[in-house]
Scaffold this active site. Structure first.
Site, PDB file in Angstrom:
ATOM      1  N   CYS A 119       1.019  -1.736  -0.114  1.00  0.00           N
ATOM      2  CA  CYS A 119       0.154   0.150  -0.213  1.00  0.00           C
ATOM      3  C   CYS A 119       0.614   1.580  -0.298  1.00  0.00           C
ATOM      4  O   CYS A 119       2.001   0.628  -0.034  1.00  0.00           O
ATOM      5  CB  CYS A 119      -0.791   0.057   1.636  1.00  0.00           C
ATOM      6  SG  CYS A 119      -2.164   0.908   1.092  1.00  0.00           S
ATOM      7  N   CYS A 129      -4.002   5.803   0.173  1.00  0.00           N
ATOM      8  CA  CYS A 129      -3.958   4.133  -0.659  1.00  0.00           C
ATOM      9  C   CYS A 129      -3.922   4.363  -1.837  1.00  0.00           C
ATOM     10  O   CYS A 129      -3.237   3.391  -2.900  1.00  0.00           O
ATOM     11  CB  CYS A 129      -4.797   3.519  -0.058  1.00  0.00           C
ATOM     12  SG  CYS A 129      -5.106   3.053   1.864  1.00  0.00           S
ATOM     13  N   LYS A 194     -12.567  -5.070   2.070  1.00  0.00           N
ATOM     14  CA  LYS A 194     -11.951  -4.094   4.045  1.00  0.00           C
ATOM     15  C   LYS A 194     -13.223  -2.746   3.567  1.00  0.00           C
ATOM     16  O   LYS A 194     -12.736  -2.098   2.852  1.00  0.00           O
ATOM     17  CB  LYS A 194     -10.425  -3.442   3.519  1.00  0.00           C
ATOM     18  CG  LYS A 194      -9.694  -2.488   4.295  1.00  0.00           C
ATOM     19  CD  LYS A 194      -8.023  -2.247   3.843  1.00  0.00           C
ATOM     20  CE  LYS A 194      -7.458  -1.434   5.164  1.00  0.00           C
ATOM     21  NZ  LYS A 194      -6.319  -0.744   5.035  1.00  0.00           N
ATOM     22  N   ARG A 204      -3.035   4.052  12.807  1.00  0.00           N
ATOM     23  CA  ARG A 204      -2.825   5.159  11.810  1.00  0.00           C
ATOM     24  C   ARG A 204      -1.934   5.944  12.577  1.00  0.00           C
ATOM     25  O   ARG A 204      -1.179   6.333  11.963  1.00  0.00           O
ATOM     26  CB  ARG A 204      -4.088   6.036  11.919  1.00  0.00           C
ATOM     27  CG  ARG A 204      -4.962   5.357  10.630  1.00  0.00           C
ATOM     28  CD  ARG A 204      -6.358   6.562  10.354  1.00  0.00           C
ATOM     29  NE  ARG A 204      -6.840   5.375   9.418  1.00  0.00           N
ATOM     30  CZ  ARG A 204      -8.690   5.098   9.429  1.00  0.00           C
ATOM     31  NH1 ARG A 204      -9.038   6.109  10.483  1.00  0.00           N
ATOM     32  NH2 ARG A 204      -8.810   4.926   8.425  1.00  0.00           N
ATOM     33  N   GLU A 232     -17.371  -7.900  -4.290  1.00  0.00           N
ATOM     34  CA  GLU A 232     -15.177  -7.944  -3.997  1.00  0.00           C
ATOM     35  C   GLU A 232     -14.573  -9.084  -3.982  1.00  0.00           C
ATOM     36  O   GLU A 232     -13.142  -9.174  -4.727  1.00  0.00           O
ATOM     37  CB  GLU A 232     -14.537  -7.240  -2.826  1.00  0.00           C
ATOM     38  CG  GLU A 232     -15.465  -5.425  -2.529  1.00  0.00           C
ATOM     39  CD  GLU A 232     -14.656  -4.716  -3.247  1.00  0.00           C
ATOM     40  OE1 GLU A 232     -13.710  -4.852  -4.760  1.00  0.00           O
ATOM     41  OE2 GLU A 232     -15.083  -3.136  -3.447  1.00  0.00           O
ATOM     42  N   LYS A 247     -11.384  -7.005   6.719  1.00  0.00           N
ATOM     43  CA  LYS A 247     -11.149  -6.535   7.946  1.00  0.00           C
ATOM     44  C   LYS A 247     -12.630  -5.415   8.067  1.00  0.00           C
ATOM     45  O   LYS A 247     -12.550  -5.128   6.773  1.00  0.00           O
ATOM     46  CB  LYS A 247     -10.102  -5.919   7.424  1.00  0.00           C
ATOM     47  CG  LYS A 247      -9.190  -5.115   8.562  1.00  0.00           C
ATOM     48  CD  LYS A 247      -8.003  -4.602   7.247  1.00  0.00           C
ATOM     49  CE  LYS A 247      -7.267  -3.430   8.723  1.00  0.00           C
ATOM     50  NZ  LYS A 247      -6.523  -2.469   7.683  1.00  0.00           N
ATOM     51  N   TYR A 312      -3.091  -8.655  17.194  1.00  0.00           N
ATOM     52  CA  TYR A 312      -2.016  -8.128  17.590  1.00  0.00           C
ATOM     53  C   TYR A 312      -1.725  -8.676  19.408  1.00  0.00           C
ATOM     54  O   TYR A 312      -0.764  -8.466  19.690  1.00  0.00           O
ATOM     55  CB  TYR A 312      -1.703  -6.785  18.177  1.00  0.00           C
ATOM     56  CG  TYR A 312      -2.045  -6.042  16.590  1.00  0.00           C
ATOM     57  CD1 TYR A 312      -0.872  -5.043  16.613  1.00  0.00           C
ATOM     58  CD2 TYR A 312      -3.624  -5.867  16.306  1.00  0.00           C
ATOM     59  CE1 TYR A 312      -1.332  -5.128  15.180  1.00  0.00           C
ATOM     60  CE2 TYR A 312      -3.306  -4.687  15.101  1.00  0.00           C
ATOM     61  CZ  TYR A 312      -2.251  -4.456  14.786  1.00  0.00           C
ATOM     62  OH  TYR A 312      -2.285  -3.793  13.211  1.00  0.00           O
TER      63      TYR A 312
END
Length: 321
Positions: A119, A129, A194, A204, A232, A247, A312
């Site tokens: 990206c 992006c 997404k 971010r 998509e 996502k 994470y």
């Protein structure tokens, strides 16, 4: 049968529960995100993501090694470069932050699965992006740049490239660029569905990818839509995607299930930064047990149909598993 002949609780006894478990979470399901910052000399904690860090290039191989000792094999890398410009040229620089990181990690860990985010948002001055003209994000001029990024990552050792910008035609452009340069074996994991979500805020900050104007709703999906996600995914598969992604994950479990049932292909889900930060915040207040909640969340994502989960929580859940 019905009660009392049928008693559902018979099969919930402690010794029997593991035998009858329908969904099983494994370290093989987990992909660990790694933030690599070209501008720092020691690990730096991300304020909005307690317990998560940016790493300098020279520390990444050690961090990957620690995770691999816990059974984690797959890693997705996000770069914070020292130079940004309007076209994100650092993203396809063969001596860029991700390219150097891949080479370093591959030297130390031959068996690691190396995945890269493809990206422009972390590499551009405007934080969007794609290529920008005025205040419009241009689709078609962005595609060849994404192809260049993917090829540069493949040269440096990437096993999988993951385009995340939601540009129309991005998978086709990347597949063509990889194949033309002899990287037919490099897989594409597309961020196919997404959403323009509010759950991305901490990321971010972590990746320094805040946009300078507007928002990303002209290319990321409307949070209200479900059937659009299937369109998509279908397009990305036709263009050559090997793995498709939904996502965020937790608020989009229905989309994960619909994608898996409709296409029966490898499905990834991204348990995003905001989902992580909410758990951490509640845990630090003493309201929830962080590890138990994280395990339950990841199990729900797996149960919904995800084959792979970017999270994470990877290291702490690997310790539990």
């Amino acid at each position: 049968m019905e009660f009392p002949a049928l008693r559902m609780r018979r099969l919930r006894r402690d010794r029997l529960r593991p035998l009858l478990r329908e969904s099983r979470l494994s370290t093989d399901d987990l992909i660990m995100p790694v933030f690599v910052d070209e501008n720092i000399s020691s690990p730096k904690e991300i304020p909005s993501m307690p317990g998560y860090f940016r790493f300098p290039i020279h520390d990444v191989a050690d961090e990957v090694g620690k995770a691999m000792e816990l059974g984690i094999r797959a890693f997705i890398f996000f770069g914070i470069p020292s130079h940004k410009d309007d076209v994100g040229s650092s993203a396809f620089d063969d001596d860029g932050v991700i390219q150097k990181t891949l080479r370093n990690v591959r030297k130390e860990h031959e068996d690691a699965v190396l995945i890269t985010d493809v990206c422009l948002c972390e590499y551009t001055t405007h934080g969007h992006c794609g290529i920008v003209k005025g205040k419009e994000v241009l689709n078609d001029p962005t595609l060849p740049i994404l192809g260049k990024i993917a090829v540069s990552h493949a040269k440096s050792g990437a096993d999988i490239v993951a385009p995340s910008g939601m540009m129309d035609g991005m998978v086709k452009a990347i597949r063509s660029a990889l194949d033309e340069n002899g990287f037919e074996s490099v897989a594409i994991m597309s961020y196919s569905a997404k959403y323009a979500s509010s759950f991305y805020g901490p990321f971010r900050e972590a990746a320094e990818s805040e946009y300078a104007f507007g928002d990303r709703k002209s290319y990321q999906m409307d949070i209200h839509n479900g059937s659009e996600a299937l369109r998509e995914v279908k397009l990305d598969l036709k263009e050559g995607a090997d793995i498709v992604m939904v996502k965020p994950a937790l608020s989009y479990l229905d989309i994960i299930r619909r994608v898996k049932e409709a296409f029966n292909v490898p499905v990834a889900a991204y348990n995003v930064s905001g989902e992580y930060s909410m758990v951490k915040a509640a845990g630090r207040m003493g309201w929830l047990d962080e590890k138990e909640i994280a395990y339950e969340i990841l199990t729900s994502i797996k149960r919904a149909g995800a084959d792979l989960i970017i999270t994470y929580h990877a290291k702490e859940i690997a310790e539990v598993l």
